[in-house]
Design a protein around this motif. Structure first.
Motif, mmCIF file in Angstrom:
data_model
loop_
_atom_site.group_PDB
_atom_site.id
_atom_site.type_symbol
_atom_site.label_atom_id
_atom_site.label_comp_id
_atom_site.label_asym_id
_atom_site.label_seq_id
_atom_site.Cartn_x
_atom_site.Cartn_y
_atom_site.Cartn_z
ATOM 1 N N ALA A 5 0.229 -1.347 -0.181
ATOM 2 C CA ALA A 5 -0.263 -0.039 -0.503
ATOM 3 C C ALA A 5 1.410 1.150 0.200
ATOM 4 C CB ALA A 5 -1.350 0.585 1.473
ATOM 5 N N ARG A 11 3.418 8.346 -7.384
ATOM 6 C CA ARG A 11 4.588 8.780 -7.108
ATOM 7 C C ARG A 11 6.221 7.769 -6.882
ATOM 8 N NH1 ARG A 11 4.541 13.307 -2.516
ATOM 9 N NH2 ARG A 11 2.080 14.150 -3.553
ATOM 10 N N ALA A 24 5.025 2.343 -4.351
ATOM 11 C CA ALA A 24 4.263 1.209 -4.988
ATOM 12 C C ALA A 24 5.703 -0.117 -5.540
ATOM 13 C CB ALA A 24 3.371 1.062 -5.188
ATOM 14 N N GLU A 39 -2.051 -12.566 -4.821
ATOM 15 C CA GLU A 39 -3.516 -11.956 -4.413
ATOM 16 C C GLU A 39 -4.235 -10.650 -5.556
ATOM 17 O OE1 GLU A 39 -6.201 -15.008 -2.729
ATOM 18 O OE2 GLU A 39 -7.334 -13.372 -2.040
ATOM 19 N N ALA A 60 -4.519 -1.420 -8.693
ATOM 20 C CA ALA A 60 -3.479 -2.659 -8.784
ATOM 21 C C ALA A 60 -2.803 -4.104 -9.574
ATOM 22 C CB ALA A 60 -3.448 -3.481 -7.168
ATOM 23 N N TYR A 72 0.739 -4.883 -10.974
ATOM 24 C CA TYR A 72 1.477 -5.742 -11.044
ATOM 25 C C TYR A 72 1.848 -5.892 -12.242
ATOM 26 C CZ TYR A 72 -0.352 -6.300 -6.362
ATOM 27 O OH TYR A 72 -0.873 -6.109 -4.904
HETATM 28 C C1 LIG Z 1 -1.845 0.113 -5.803
HETATM 29 C C2 LIG Z 1 -0.905 0.831 -4.791
HETATM 30 C C3 LIG Z 1 -0.663 -0.111 -4.493
HETATM 31 C C4 LIG Z 1 -0.197 1.634 -6.020
HETATM 32 O O1 LIG Z 1 1.000 2.478 -5.803
HETATM 33 P P1 LIG Z 1 1.438 3.677 -5.915
HETATM 34 O O2 LIG Z 1 2.494 4.330 -5.153
HETATM 35 O O3 LIG Z 1 0.346 4.784 -6.041
HETATM 36 O O4 LIG Z 1 1.987 3.648 -7.321
HETATM 37 P P2 LIG Z 1 3.195 3.540 -7.827
HETATM 38 O O5 LIG Z 1 3.154 5.227 -8.494
HETATM 39 O O6 LIG Z 1 4.334 3.065 -7.922
HETATM 40 O O7 LIG Z 1 2.981 3.287 -9.657
HETATM 41 C C5 LIG Z 1 2.965 1.970 -10.218
HETATM 42 C C6 LIG Z 1 2.701 1.629 -11.238
HETATM 43 O O8 LIG Z 1 1.196 0.978 -10.758
HETATM 44 C C7 LIG Z 1 -0.120 1.577 -11.580
HETATM 45 N N1 LIG Z 1 -0.850 2.134 -10.735
HETATM 46 C C8 LIG Z 1 -0.973 3.189 -9.631
HETATM 47 N N2 LIG Z 1 -1.767 3.098 -9.882
HETATM 48 C C9 LIG Z 1 -2.989 3.791 -11.180
HETATM 49 C C10 LIG Z 1 -3.931 4.400 -11.149
HETATM 50 N N3 LIG Z 1 -4.771 4.589 -10.029
HETATM 51 N N4 LIG Z 1 -5.135 3.669 -11.846
HETATM 52 C C11 LIG Z 1 -3.706 2.962 -13.093
HETATM 53 N N5 LIG Z 1 -3.270 2.456 -12.802
HETATM 54 C C12 LIG Z 1 -2.261 2.594 -11.561
HETATM 55 C C13 LIG Z 1 0.418 2.341 -12.618
HETATM 56 O O9 LIG Z 1 1.105 1.317 -14.040
HETATM 57 C C14 LIG Z 1 1.229 2.864 -12.697
HETATM 58 O O10 LIG Z 1 2.762 3.047 -13.110
HETATM 59 P P3 LIG Z 1 2.606 4.842 -13.817
HETATM 60 O O11 LIG Z 1 1.790 5.451 -13.141
HETATM 61 O O12 LIG Z 1 3.818 4.854 -14.869
HETATM 62 O O13 LIG Z 1 1.072 4.712 -14.505
HETATM 63 C C15 LIG Z 1 -2.080 2.037 -4.317
HETATM 64 O O14 LIG Z 1 -3.073 2.330 -4.961
HETATM 65 C C16 LIG Z 1 -2.583 1.304 -2.508
HETATM 66 O O15 LIG Z 1 -2.127 1.599 -1.942
HETATM 67 N N6 LIG Z 1 -3.813 0.759 -2.907
HETATM 68 C C17 LIG Z 1 -4.514 0.659 -1.550
HETATM 69 C C18 LIG Z 1 -4.203 -0.512 -1.331
HETATM 70 C C19 LIG Z 1 -4.028 -1.591 -2.905
HETATM 71 O O16 LIG Z 1 -5.312 -1.837 -2.950
HETATM 72 N N7 LIG Z 1 -3.656 -2.682 -2.500
HETATM 73 C C20 LIG Z 1 -3.034 -3.501 -3.402
HETATM 74 C C21 LIG Z 1 -3.859 -4.838 -2.600
HETATM 75 S S1 LIG Z 1 -3.492 -6.629 -3.602
#
Ligand SMILES: CC(C)(COP(=O)(O)OP(=O)(O)OC[C@H]1O[C@@H](n2cnc3c(N)ncnc32)[C@H](O)[C@@H]1OP(=O)(O)O)[C@@H](O)C(=O)NCCC(=O)NCCS
Length: 116
Positions: free
Chosen positions: A38, A46, A49, A71, A79, A83
């Motif tokens: 998360a 940014r 993740a 999963e 997410a 992945y």
């Molecule tokens: C999923 C999550 C961990 C992504 O974290 P993040 O730090 O914002 O992700 P990043 O900035 O590293 O993004 C990496 C890639 O993920 C994808 N991504 C991240 N957020 C996205 C969004 N809102 N919509 C679409 N793609 C997304 C994109 O491919 C992105 O690459 P890009 O920015 O070059 O397009 C975050 O949204 C989160 O904490 N969600 C709630 C918890 C959760 O659902 N965890 C997963 C449980 S299985």
């Protein structure tokens, strides 16, 4: 910040006072499972993740882990995009695996990453 214990790897991005994100892996023999990841809602999109997964992958490689599983809910588009961008590919689906209090259901998708 990194924490490694027998059977587990925990990663926190940022510092302890202001964490930006976290990831937790369970390790058994040469397999690992991503239990959770998360990013802080104010710090999303940014690269937090993506960085956690990159660091986690290198740590797991150093522990001779060959395969990482996870999963994710089929409706969790951010997410799933994360992945697939970082090399995981879907290997299975559990239909209607998640049941919500409002009566809704969601499929669970199983993803796999080979570390080499
Ligand atoms: C999923 C999550 C961990 C992504 O974290 P993040 O730090 O914002 O992700 P990043 O900035 O590293 O993004 C990496 C890639 O993920 C994808 N991504 C991240 N957020 C996205 C969004 N809102 N919509 C679409 N793609 C997304 C994109 O491919 C992105 O690459 P890009 O920015 O070059 O397009 C975050 O949204 C989160 O904490 N969600 C709630 C918890 C959760 O659902 N965890 C997963 C449980 S299985």
């Amino acid at each position: 910040m990194l924490a490694e214990a027998p059977g587990a790897v925990a990663l926190i991005a940022g510092d302890a006072g202001a964490p930006l994100g976290l990831a937790l892996f369970r390790v058994v023999a040469d397999e690992a499972e991503l239990l959770t990841i998360a990013a802080d809602p104010d710090s999303r999109r940014r690269g937090v993740a993506e960085c956690l997964l990159a660091v986690g992958r290198e740590m797991l490689r150093g522990m001779n882990v060959a395969t990482v599983f996870l999963e994710v809910g089929a409706a969790n588009a951010p997410a799933i995009s994360l992945y697939e961008k970082t090399g995981f590919h879907q290997i299975a689906m559990r239909k209607d695996y998640y049941a919500f209090s409002d009566g809704g259901r969601d499929d669970a998708l199983i993803y796999k990453l080979e570390i080499n």
